[in-house]
Design an enzyme around this catalytic site. Structure first.
Site, mmCIF file in Angstrom:
data_model
loop_
_atom_site.group_PDB
_atom_site.id
_atom_site.type_symbol
_atom_site.label_atom_id
_atom_site.label_comp_id
_atom_site.label_asym_id
_atom_site.label_seq_id
_atom_site.Cartn_x
_atom_site.Cartn_y
_atom_site.Cartn_z
ATOM 1 N N HIS A 38 0.871 -1.306 -0.053
ATOM 2 C CA HIS A 38 0.023 0.152 0.000
ATOM 3 C C HIS A 38 0.936 1.089 0.014
ATOM 4 O O HIS A 38 2.054 1.256 0.546
ATOM 5 C CB HIS A 38 -0.902 0.097 1.239
ATOM 6 C CG HIS A 38 -2.199 -0.572 1.252
ATOM 7 N ND1 HIS A 38 -3.565 -0.132 1.517
ATOM 8 C CD2 HIS A 38 -2.516 -1.945 0.650
ATOM 9 C CE1 HIS A 38 -4.392 -0.907 1.289
ATOM 10 N NE2 HIS A 38 -3.866 -2.157 0.448
ATOM 11 N N GLU A 107 -6.086 -0.752 -6.377
ATOM 12 C CA GLU A 107 -7.052 0.087 -5.664
ATOM 13 C C GLU A 107 -6.913 1.629 -5.825
ATOM 14 O O GLU A 107 -5.723 2.155 -5.648
ATOM 15 C CB GLU A 107 -6.954 -0.308 -4.281
ATOM 16 C CG GLU A 107 -7.343 -1.650 -4.151
ATOM 17 C CD GLU A 107 -6.435 -2.433 -2.847
ATOM 18 O OE1 GLU A 107 -6.518 -3.635 -2.461
ATOM 19 O OE2 GLU A 107 -5.858 -1.598 -2.110
#
Length: 321
Positions: A38, A107
């Site tokens: 992330h 994402e």
């Protein structure tokens, strides 16, 4: 027998702590480990997001047995697929063959940072498919020139190429991603224990390949404290990938999960210290056809107690599944 993994959750711990945690997981007897990749945490309260690939390099040197895996890297936006291929080849060499490359279509939370916008899901999946083809071409050796619909590769070659190269896992959430995973992947990755995903993966060429699931858990001798922590840090977990992939910021996740209740969290995440609750949650994956399940212990500062409990109670109980 199902393989049980440990998750290095980059959103809830710093880089040195993550390496310490995976060393502890190896000592506790976990069968494999995975790491999130992330740029942002899901919620601000989680408080971290170090670079996963740097952590993997350190983890490869700090451990000697436990397999490592990205869960998952998006090879289409923040990273070019040629760069991902080089990173993966290097970690495979550093870990002496213990690395698997988990890939997904990404994402918005993490990919928006490069300012390219966030395309529709069908475009993201097209990009993923082409990226996997580029990575496999580089893993095959030789010089790669590629001019596709989404990527250009100009005279690229991996000069330090492991043999064998890392297996490639592909994250799925529906029929189209299962088609990509079954045809191009060496294993399936999912976060929901849905039998239809496994069946679609098999139908599109995945029969006999590993299927890896992931499950958030929150161990604490004080069950109420576990529920509070799971609610504070992981209440977004049940929103589903159609929502999770689209939201751009940690503030968005806080807003999207504001109506999630503690009862909802308890239904999705086993909390407390009753081994049977954790076993029942893992069993949902095994009954759906998954061969491996990576557990995520909620709370970056609640890993050491969890690892001791896992070694003494949880892992022996899960060996019977």
């Amino acid at each position: 027998m199902v393989q049980i993994g440990y998750t290095m959750m980059c959103e809830q711990a710093g880089p040195r702590e993550l390496v310490e945690h995976v060393v502890g997981a190896e000592q506790a007897g976990f069968d494999f480990s995975v790491i999130s990749d992330h740029y942002f945490p899901w919620l601000a309260v989680q408080g971290h997001s170090p670079n996963a690939w740097a952590v993997l390099g350190a983890a490869a040197q700090a451990t000697s047995r436990i397999p490592l895996m990205t869960f998952v890297t998006c090879p289409t936006t923040r990273y070019h697929p040629a760069v991902v291929a080089q990173q993966a080849a290097t970690v495979q060499l550093l870990s002496e063959g213990r690395f698997r490359l988990g890939l997904g279509s990404g994402e918005n939370l993490n990919e928006h940072v490069v300012g390219w916008g966030w395309p529709a899901v069908d475009v993201r999946q097209e990009r993923l498919q082409e990226a996997v083809q580029v990575i496999r071409a580089l893993f095959a050796g030789g010089t790669v020139n590629h001019h596709g619909a989404h990527f250009d590769v100009e005279h690229a070659k991996l000069w330090d190429l492991p043999s064998p190269p890392p297996p490639i896992g592909i994250a799925v959430s529906g029929e189209r991603s299962c088609r990509i995973a079954g045809g191009l992947g060496d294993l399936l990755i999912a976060t929901e224990p849905k039998k239809e995903l496994v069946e679609a993966f098999d139908r599109f060429g995945g029969a006999g390949k590993p299927r890896i699931g992931q499950l958030a858990v929150c161990y604490d001798p004080d069950r109420d404290a576990a529920i509070e922590r799971a609610y504070a840090q992981f209440r977004w977990f049940g929103l589903g990938w159609r929502v999770l992939a689209e939201l751009p910021h940690e503030v968005s996740f806080a807003a999207a999960s504001r109506f999630v209740t503690k009862d909802d969290v308890v239904q999705a995440i086993p909390c407390g210290s009753r081994v049977e609750d954790f076993v029942a949650a893992v069993r949902q994956f095994t009954e759906a056809g998954f061969t491996e399940v990576a557990l995520v212990q909620v709370g970056g500062d609640h890993q050491s107690g969890y690892l001791r409990w896992a070694a003494e109670e949880l892992l022996p109980a899960l060996r019977g599944l």
